[in-house]
Design a protein around this motif. Structure first.
Motif, PDB file in Angstrom:
ATOM      1  N   LYS A 281      33.561  30.012 -18.578  1.00 18.37           N
ATOM      2  CA  LYS A 281      33.015  29.649 -17.268  1.00 18.37           C
ATOM      3  C   LYS A 281      32.029  30.674 -16.718  1.00 18.37           C
ATOM      4  CE  LYS A 281      37.376  28.765 -16.290  1.00 18.37           C
ATOM      5  NZ  LYS A 281      38.659  28.415 -15.633  1.00 18.37           N
ATOM      6  N   ASP A 282      32.255  31.948 -16.986  1.00 19.44           N
ATOM      7  CA  ASP A 282      31.409  32.994 -16.386  1.00 19.44           C
ATOM      8  C   ASP A 282      30.281  33.455 -17.300  1.00 19.44           C
ATOM      9  OD1 ASP A 282      33.173  32.824 -14.298  1.00 19.44           O
ATOM     10  OD2 ASP A 282      34.225  34.696 -14.747  1.00 19.44           O
ATOM     11  N   TYR A 283      30.413  33.262 -18.603  1.00 16.83           N
ATOM     12  CA  TYR A 283      29.420  33.799 -19.532  1.00 16.83           C
ATOM     13  C   TYR A 283      28.786  32.710 -20.397  1.00 16.83           C
ATOM     14  CZ  TYR A 283      31.249  38.367 -18.220  1.00 16.83           C
ATOM     15  OH  TYR A 283      31.618  39.475 -17.498  1.00 16.83           O
ATOM     16  N   LEU A 284      29.601  31.918 -21.071  1.00 11.34           N
ATOM     17  CA  LEU A 284      29.053  30.907 -21.977  1.00 11.34           C
ATOM     18  C   LEU A 284      28.287  29.838 -21.208  1.00 11.34           C
ATOM     19  CD1 LEU A 284      28.912  29.893 -24.926  1.00 11.34           C
ATOM     20  CD2 LEU A 284      30.995  28.573 -24.453  1.00 11.34           C
ATOM     21  N   GLN A 285      28.959  29.181 -20.277  1.00  4.21           N
ATOM     22  CA  GLN A 285      28.353  28.193 -19.368  1.00  4.21           C
ATOM     23  C   GLN A 285      27.613  27.082 -20.116  1.00  4.21           C
ATOM     24  OE1 GLN A 285      26.054  30.587 -16.586  1.00  4.21           O
ATOM     25  NE2 GLN A 285      27.881  31.128 -15.421  1.00  4.21           N
ATOM     26  N   GLU A 286      28.282  26.558 -21.138  1.00  5.76           N
ATOM     27  CA  GLU A 286      27.771  25.412 -21.886  1.00  5.76           C
ATOM     28  C   GLU A 286      28.965  24.728 -22.547  1.00  5.76           C
ATOM     29  OE1 GLU A 286      26.422  26.662 -26.241  1.00  5.76           O
ATOM     30  OE2 GLU A 286      25.312  27.815 -24.730  1.00  5.76           O
ATOM     31  N   PRO A 287      28.779  23.545 -23.146  1.00  8.71           N
ATOM     32  CA  PRO A 287      29.907  22.866 -23.786  1.00  8.71           C
ATOM     33  C   PRO A 287      30.591  23.751 -24.820  1.00  8.71           C
ATOM     34  CG  PRO A 287      28.068  21.369 -23.581  1.00  8.71           C
ATOM     35  CD  PRO A 287      27.553  22.723 -23.161  1.00  8.71           C
ATOM     36  N   VAL A 288      31.907  23.573 -24.928  1.00 10.14           N
ATOM     37  CA  VAL A 288      32.688  24.414 -25.821  1.00 10.14           C
ATOM     38  C   VAL A 288      33.806  23.588 -26.434  1.00 10.14           C
ATOM     39  CG1 VAL A 288      34.222  25.190 -23.962  1.00 10.14           C
ATOM     40  CG2 VAL A 288      33.950  26.611 -26.011  1.00 10.14           C
ATOM     41  N   ALA A 289      34.188  23.919 -27.662  1.00 11.78           N
ATOM     42  CA  ALA A 289      35.310  23.273 -28.342  1.00 11.78           C
ATOM     43  C   ALA A 289      36.493  24.231 -28.373  1.00 11.78           C
ATOM     44  CB  ALA A 289      34.929  22.872 -29.766  1.00 11.78           C
ATOM     45  N   VAL A 290      37.688  23.701 -28.110  1.00  4.96           N
ATOM     46  CA  VAL A 290      38.913  24.491 -28.112  1.00  4.96           C
ATOM     47  C   VAL A 290      40.027  23.660 -28.725  1.00  4.96           C
ATOM     48  CG1 VAL A 290      38.270  25.822 -26.049  1.00  4.96           C
ATOM     49  CG2 VAL A 290      39.566  23.700 -25.800  1.00  4.96           C
ATOM     50  N   ASN A 291      41.155  24.319 -28.996  1.00  8.89           N
ATOM     51  CA  ASN A 291      42.349  23.550 -29.331  1.00  8.89           C
ATOM     52  C   ASN A 291      43.524  23.930 -28.425  1.00  8.89           C
ATOM     53  OD1 ASN A 291      42.364  25.532 -32.249  1.00  8.89           O
ATOM     54  ND2 ASN A 291      43.767  25.890 -30.580  1.00  8.89           N
ATOM     55  N   ASP A 292      43.271  24.737 -27.403  1.00 14.11           N
ATOM     56  CA  ASP A 292      44.245  25.018 -26.352  1.00 14.11           C
ATOM     57  C   ASP A 292      43.489  24.891 -25.044  1.00 14.11           C
ATOM     58  OD1 ASP A 292      46.835  25.452 -25.715  1.00 14.11           O
ATOM     59  OD2 ASP A 292      46.974  27.464 -26.538  1.00 14.11           O
ATOM     60  N   LEU A 293      43.827  23.910 -24.257  1.00 13.06           N
ATOM     61  CA  LEU A 293      42.899  23.287 -23.331  1.00 13.06           C
ATOM     62  C   LEU A 293      42.840  23.889 -21.931  1.00 13.06           C
ATOM     63  CD1 LEU A 293      41.000  20.821 -23.062  1.00 13.06           C
ATOM     64  CD2 LEU A 293      42.993  19.490 -22.397  1.00 13.06           C
ATOM     65  N   GLY A 294      43.992  24.262 -21.362  1.00 14.31           N
ATOM     66  CA  GLY A 294      44.130  24.403 -19.929  1.00 14.31           C
ATOM     67  C   GLY A 294      43.145  25.295 -19.215  1.00 14.31           C
ATOM     68  N   HIS A 295      43.206  26.602 -19.458  1.00 16.26           N
ATOM     69  CA  HIS A 295      42.392  27.551 -18.706  1.00 16.26           C
ATOM     70  C   HIS A 295      40.901  27.262 -18.870  1.00 16.26           C
ATOM     71  CE1 HIS A 295      43.880  30.834 -16.291  1.00 16.26           C
ATOM     72  NE2 HIS A 295      44.934  30.975 -17.063  1.00 16.26           N
ATOM     73  N   VAL A 296      40.482  26.861 -20.054  1.00 13.89           N
ATOM     74  CA  VAL A 296      39.067  26.615 -20.308  1.00 13.89           C
ATOM     75  C   VAL A 296      38.587  25.379 -19.557  1.00 13.89           C
ATOM     76  CG1 VAL A 296      37.348  26.126 -22.084  1.00 13.89           C
ATOM     77  CG2 VAL A 296      39.175  27.763 -22.541  1.00 13.89           C
ATOM     78  N   ALA A 297      39.429  24.360 -19.443  1.00  9.70           N
ATOM     79  CA  ALA A 297      39.017  23.102 -18.801  1.00  9.70           C
ATOM     80  C   ALA A 297      39.054  23.183 -17.282  1.00  9.70           C
ATOM     81  CB  ALA A 297      39.919  21.965 -19.280  1.00  9.70           C
ATOM     82  N   TRP A 298      40.006  23.946 -16.731  1.00 16.65           N
ATOM     83  CA  TRP A 298      40.171  23.981 -15.271  1.00 16.65           C
ATOM     84  C   TRP A 298      38.959  24.631 -14.605  1.00 16.65           C
ATOM     85  CZ3 TRP A 298      41.847  28.433 -12.103  1.00 16.65           C
ATOM     86  CH2 TRP A 298      42.028  28.074 -10.753  1.00 16.65           C
ATOM     87  N   ALA A 299      38.422  23.953 -13.581  1.00 18.37           N
ATOM     88  CA  ALA A 299      37.295  24.459 -12.788  1.00 18.37           C
ATOM     89  C   ALA A 299      36.083  24.794 -13.645  1.00 18.37           C
ATOM     90  CB  ALA A 299      37.725  25.676 -11.962  1.00 18.37           C
ATOM     91  N   ASN A 300      35.905  24.040 -14.731  1.00 14.72           N
ATOM     92  CA  ASN A 300      34.769  24.253 -15.628  1.00 14.72           C
ATOM     93  C   ASN A 300      33.851  23.034 -15.539  1.00 14.72           C
ATOM     94  OD1 ASN A 300      32.973  24.835 -17.666  1.00 14.72           O
ATOM     95  ND2 ASN A 300      34.519  25.238 -19.219  1.00 14.72           N
ATOM     96  N   PRO A 301      32.633  23.180 -15.043  1.00 19.88           N
ATOM     97  CA  PRO A 301      31.736  22.023 -14.922  1.00 19.88           C
ATOM     98  C   PRO A 301      31.139  21.572 -16.251  1.00 19.88           C
ATOM     99  CG  PRO A 301      30.608  24.022 -14.234  1.00 19.88           C
ATOM    100  CD  PRO A 301      32.027  24.413 -14.514  1.00 19.88           C
ATOM    101  N   ASN A 302      31.303  22.356 -17.295  1.00 23.32           N
ATOM    102  CA  ASN A 302      30.739  22.026 -18.598  1.00 23.32           C
ATOM    103  C   ASN A 302      31.744  21.265 -19.461  1.00 23.32           C
ATOM    104  OD1 ASN A 302      28.116  23.609 -18.396  1.00 23.32           O
ATOM    105  ND2 ASN A 302      29.618  25.224 -18.012  1.00 23.32           N
ATOM    106  N   TYR A 303      31.235  20.542 -20.439  1.00 21.92           N
ATOM    107  CA  TYR A 303      32.075  19.710 -21.291  1.00 21.92           C
ATOM    108  C   TYR A 303      33.005  20.579 -22.149  1.00 21.92           C
ATOM    109  CZ  TYR A 303      33.528  16.058 -24.500  1.00 21.92           C
ATOM    110  OH  TYR A 303      34.282  15.173 -25.232  1.00 21.92           O
TER     111      TYR A 303
END
Length: 516
Positions: A383-405
């Motif tokens: 959210k603070d550095y990448l700021q673009e779509p990202v792939a994960v396999n553990d979802l929560g923290h990355v998805a919460w309050a993230n405007p990117n896909y």
């Protein structure tokens, strides 16, 4: 006339006070272990908060415009709606788990009072020990819907006792039957069997209405999911149950697989309570009393969980059933003529007390630190550095309050990913999904995926390593990849800035040939 059982709030109040005190101590120890940071010991609460964000925006899932049933609970994401998208939302799981814990402990004490334990030593000990030995405090610490589910199950037990004793259907029975399945689908078994008990007492019409109350909201939720083009069962349920290593060769294979799983400690404790029910039903005085229907209802629901339910992963899946089994057996064991039968469920309670509280002390205190130094840092980077779509396999923290896909490769928030992962996955399917969603960056547990499902042009930039122990992480090392032949320089620069502020117990290691 003075009630021989003592004041009706003494046992519930004692149970609630002990539960709250133990919870606050556990929470304080967890914050200290995390270096002063507040965190949940699982990443999962953030999934529900992310879903609530999309619900407020008119969607359902974790990404705008993409429907997904990533939560096992129909109701819990709704409880996350206040403050959706704001920092204060982060504390809603804590709030609701305190509510659930206090309600569960209070109802535990109330059931003991209803059963006639009174304010003698046995009643006081059981009231104080129950929330600890039966893992109510530990479940509330997870930040998930399970504490509320435990309370709903106990509401059914307390309400059913009241009905069997007085013939009146009270609000506890109604609310328990309504909310237990909405909090977790597993609650259907006890809710339906409680409605059946009402029918068997000659109240057919009211029993049918209670049955409809249990089933209709769950059915409506399934219709809602299908209207969105999803399966009627949440993807989080099917993703967790469709394990490839479980036998699938018909009924025989299914039963063989379930029997093979009964050797765990949690299963042994539950079997002990089910054995107590079988023994109590052999006692003529109990078999002829109204407590027999109570034992059949909780016992039947317990057997259903043994056959179809899950165990483990922070010991949260089975606790609702363990608690209502304990409540039902203690309520039935105290007869008018003898207290000796109380020894039977007491043995099972001691077994639970020897297993769950030591695990809480050994594992749960440091689990929040593990989430803080791994998944919270992944979310911070995304959210603070990448700021673009990202792939994960553990979802929560990355998805919460993230405007990117956020592409969920495990499949909780992606029907296609779940299908490809479970149905004879083809080589390169992960890369194909990433390309389709414009995802150039991935943060994954590499050991979760066979090498052939990742394309050869994926570039490993480095690994986030976690030294925090006693956790429930999917792995202690997260690999950061470029998902194709992209310029690594801007990504390496972002990682270099991000890794400067990593907390203790977290370390970044660039891959060979990559330097920040």
């Amino acid at each position: 006339m003075t009630d021989p059982r003592g004041h009706p709030t003494l046992l519930p109040g004692l149970a609630a006070l002990v539960a709250l005190g133990a919870f606050l101590a556990l929470q304080a120890a967890s914050v200290v272990a995390a270096g002063g940071a507040f965190e949940y010991p699982l990443d999962d609460p953030y999934i529900h908060m992310a879903i609530a964000e999309q619900m407020r925006a008119g969607g359902y899932g974790v990404n705008p415009g993409e429907y997904a049933a990533a939560a096992s609970s129909p109701l819990f994401p709704i409880l996350m709606l206040p403050f959706a998208g704001e920092a204060a939302q982060r504390y809603l799981p804590l709030f609701w788990n305190v509510v659930g814990l206090l309600a569960a402990a209070w109802l535990w004490g109330r059931i003991l009072w209803q059963a006639g334990y009174g304010t003698g030593p046995i009643g006081l000990v059981l009231a104080a020990a129950g929330p600890l030995a039966l893992h109510m405090v530990g479940v509330a610490h997870t930040g998930m819907e399970h504490a509320l589910h435990v309370a709903a199950g106990l509401a059914i037990v307390s309400g059913l006792i009241g009905f069997l004793d007085t013939g009146r259907i009270g609000w506890l029975l109604v609310l328990g039957i309504l909310f237990s399945p909405l909090l977790r689908f597993e609650g259907l078994a006890l809710a339906i069997l409680a409605a059946a008990a009402v029918m068997l007492r000659g109240r057919m019409g009211q029993g049918i209405r209670l049955f409809v109350l249990a089933v209709a909201p769950v059915a409506a939720f399934g219709v809602f999911l299908t209207s969105l083009g999803l399966d009627p069962v949440p993807s989080s349920v099917s993703a967790k149950l469709a394990l490839p290593d479980e036998p699938s060769n018909g009924v025989t294979g299914f039963l063989a697989g379930r029997l093979a799983s009964f050797s765990g400690v949690q299963q042994t404790i539950m079997l002990a309570f089910l054995a107590v029910i079988a023994i109590l039903l052999l006692v003529p005085e109990i078999r002829r009393s109204n407590r027999a229907l109570l034992l059949l209802a909780v016992g039947g629901a317990g057997v259903a969980h043994m056959l179809f339910g899950r165990f483990g992963w922070m010991d949260r899946y089975e606790i609702y059933a363990l608690v209502f089994l304990a409540a039902g057996t203690f309520a039935a064991a105290l007869t008018r003529d003898s207290r000796r039968y109380v020894l039977l469920p007491l043995v099972a309670l001691v077994l639970a007390g020897l297993h769950y509280p030591p695990r809480v002390i050994r594992l749960y205190i440091t689990s929040a630190d593990a989430v803080h130094v791994q998944q919270a840092q992944m979310g911070r980077f995304a959210k603070d550095y990448l700021q673009e779509p990202v792939a994960v396999n553990d979802l929560g923290h990355v998805a919460w309050a993230n405007p990117n896909y956020v592409l969920d490769l495990w499949g909780l928030a992606s029907h296609e990913a779940r299908r490809l992962r479970l149905e004879a996955p083809a080589p390169g399917w992960v890369d194909a999904l990433a390309d389709a969603q414009g995802v150039r960056f991935a943060m994954i547990y590499a050991h979760w995926f066979p090498a052939e499902v990742l394309a050869e042009d994926w570039v490993l930039l480095g690994r986030l390593k976690t030294s925090s122990t006693g956790s429930f992480l999917g792995g202690y090392e997260v690999s950061f990849f470029l998902t194709g032949d992209y310029d690594p320089v801007p990504y390496v620069a972002k990682i270099a800035e991000w890794q400067k502020n990593l907390p203790r117990n977290a370390a970044w290691e660039f891959a060979d040939g990559v330097s920040g």
